[in-house]
Design an enzyme around this catalytic site. Structure first.
Site, PDB file in Angstrom:
ATOM      1  N   THR A  45       0.820  -1.201   0.000  1.00 17.08           N
ATOM      2  CA  THR A  45       0.000   0.000   0.000  1.00 17.08           C
ATOM      3  C   THR A  45       0.858   1.257   0.000  1.00 17.08           C
ATOM      4  O   THR A  45       0.435   2.307  -0.479  1.00 17.08           O
ATOM      5  CB  THR A  45      -0.949  -0.006   1.214  1.00 17.08           C
ATOM      6  OG1 THR A  45      -1.632  -1.258   1.262  1.00 17.08           O
ATOM      7  CG2 THR A  45      -1.975   1.108   1.126  1.00 17.08           C
ATOM      8  N   TYR A 133       4.649 -12.702   5.149  1.00 15.12           N
ATOM      9  CA  TYR A 133       3.495 -12.117   4.458  1.00 15.12           C
ATOM     10  C   TYR A 133       3.175 -12.964   3.234  1.00 15.12           C
ATOM     11  O   TYR A 133       3.936 -12.978   2.260  1.00 15.12           O
ATOM     12  CB  TYR A 133       3.837 -10.678   4.070  1.00 15.12           C
ATOM     13  CG  TYR A 133       2.794  -9.940   3.263  1.00 15.12           C
ATOM     14  CD1 TYR A 133       1.472 -10.361   3.167  1.00 15.12           C
ATOM     15  CD2 TYR A 133       3.147  -8.770   2.592  1.00 15.12           C
ATOM     16  CE1 TYR A 133       0.536  -9.662   2.432  1.00 15.12           C
ATOM     17  CE2 TYR A 133       2.225  -8.060   1.851  1.00 15.12           C
ATOM     18  CZ  TYR A 133       0.917  -8.508   1.768  1.00 15.12           C
ATOM     19  OH  TYR A 133       0.005  -7.814   1.029  1.00 15.12           O
ATOM     20  N   LYS A 161       1.301 -12.480   8.189  1.00 14.85           N
ATOM     21  CA  LYS A 161       0.157 -11.788   7.615  1.00 14.85           C
ATOM     22  C   LYS A 161      -0.424 -12.695   6.540  1.00 14.85           C
ATOM     23  O   LYS A 161       0.202 -12.926   5.504  1.00 14.85           O
ATOM     24  CB  LYS A 161       0.593 -10.445   7.025  1.00 14.85           C
ATOM     25  CG  LYS A 161      -0.502  -9.695   6.289  1.00 14.85           C
ATOM     26  CD  LYS A 161       0.065  -8.436   5.628  1.00 14.85           C
ATOM     27  CE  LYS A 161      -0.974  -7.757   4.757  1.00 14.85           C
ATOM     28  NZ  LYS A 161      -0.410  -6.565   4.050  1.00 14.85           N
ATOM     29  N   VAL A 203      -3.606  -6.264   9.222  1.00 15.10           N
ATOM     30  CA  VAL A 203      -2.834  -5.269   8.474  1.00 15.10           C
ATOM     31  C   VAL A 203      -3.794  -4.720   7.428  1.00 15.10           C
ATOM     32  O   VAL A 203      -4.143  -5.392   6.473  1.00 15.10           O
ATOM     33  CB  VAL A 203      -1.584  -5.884   7.833  1.00 15.10           C
ATOM     34  CG1 VAL A 203      -0.805  -4.816   7.073  1.00 15.10           C
ATOM     35  CG2 VAL A 203      -0.694  -6.517   8.910  1.00 15.10           C
TER      36      VAL A 203
END
Length: 291
Positions: A45, A133, A161, A203
């Site tokens: 992001t 992740y 994540k 997250v």
């Protein structure tokens, strides 16, 4: 343990693509004032793919300095090169990051053994807390639960994540690694369900525009308050859906611009949100109370 709403923070930019440091300070302050539990700096992001290594580290360091220990800062330091990931993780550790977020290597599609060795090598090279992740929808490489279980025995790998959006699979992982590492959601639309199954946070992209709501949702879900979770999540669901009408972070950067928190800058190959989607995103902001 890092828990709760961990905002996947955007990187504000000028129209020419230069980083807007004043707006970055304002965003950090916005989250400190509105109950966000932690900041993820320069993840997907945050446009990590288009920041050069120097910019990447400067943004991480800037956020750490601005936060000044008030909430955890997690630095995105992953890559599809193990050496590069070690370099970024080392620098984030020097800058004082509380943990680093390491994405599954993208494009080169390593084997499960390759994934295990990649993450083990980084963990052994840099003595900082590390969060794996897994986001196969972006990386074209899926780290299986069995591989995560192997990595859970490495002391400074503290979490993962999980952005698969697969709740049964996530619940199985939570049970398998209980007491060794924690599982965070990386998918806003299904985050509540994963936390109710034992996940310890989210997250979040949505937290960029609705920090209070996402913090309250995470607190309620971690506490197991299903009625409160359902109430809050219903109000946020329009954002969960509409902030992904185009590739993240295109919609959320437009939403923040519409809220007056950042300018219109975004880096190629990403482009500003298509006009045909802007009304839908604005409606979601209004419905959730963000606008």
């Amino acid at each position: 343990m890092i828990t709760g709403s961990l905002v996947a923070l955007v990187t504000p930019m000028f129209p020419n693509g230069d980083i807007h440091w004043e707006h970055l300070d304002n965003l950090v302050d916005f989250h400190l004032e509105n109950g966000t539990h932690g900041i993820v700096a320069v993840g997907t992001t945050g446009e990590s793919a288009t920041l050069d290594p120097d910019e990447h580290c400067r943004v991480v360091g800037h956020i750490i300095k601005r936060v000044n220990g008030r909430i955890p800062v997690i630095a995105g330091t992953g890559g599809n090169s193990t050496r590069e990931a070690i370099e970024l993780t080392t620098e984030a550790h020097k800058l004082g990051a509380d943990a680093c977020l390491l994405v599954v290597p993208y494009y080169n599609k390593p084997t499960q053994e390759g994934l295990y060795r990649h993450f083990r090598t980084i963990a052994e090279a840099v003595p900082v807390n590390q969060i794996l992740y897994n986001v196969p929808g972006r990386t074209a490489c899926d780290m299986l639960n069995d591989t995560v279980e192997r990595l859970a025995d490495i002391p400074n790998i503290i979490g993962i994540k999980d952005a698969t959006g697969n709740i049964p699979r996530g619940a199985d992982l939570i049970r398998a690694v209980e007491g060794r590492l924690v599982v965070y959601s990386g998918d806003d639309a299904t985050a509540a369900d994963l936390m109710l199954a034992g996940g310890k946070g989210n997250v979040s992209v949505t937290a960029n525009v609705a920090p209070r709501g996402m913090s309250a949702l995470c607190e309620a879900a971690i506490a197991g308050n299903k009625d409160e979770v359902a109430r809050i999540n219903e109000s946020l669901m329009p954002l969960h859906r509409k902030l992904f009408l185009e590739a993240n972070p295109i919609p959320v950067k437009w939403a923040l611009q519409r809220m007056g928190l950042i300018g219109e800058g975004i880096r190629l190959p990403l482009t500003p949100l298509d006009e045909k989607f802007r009304g839908e995103v604005e409606d979601a902001l209004i419905a959730s109370g963000a606008l």
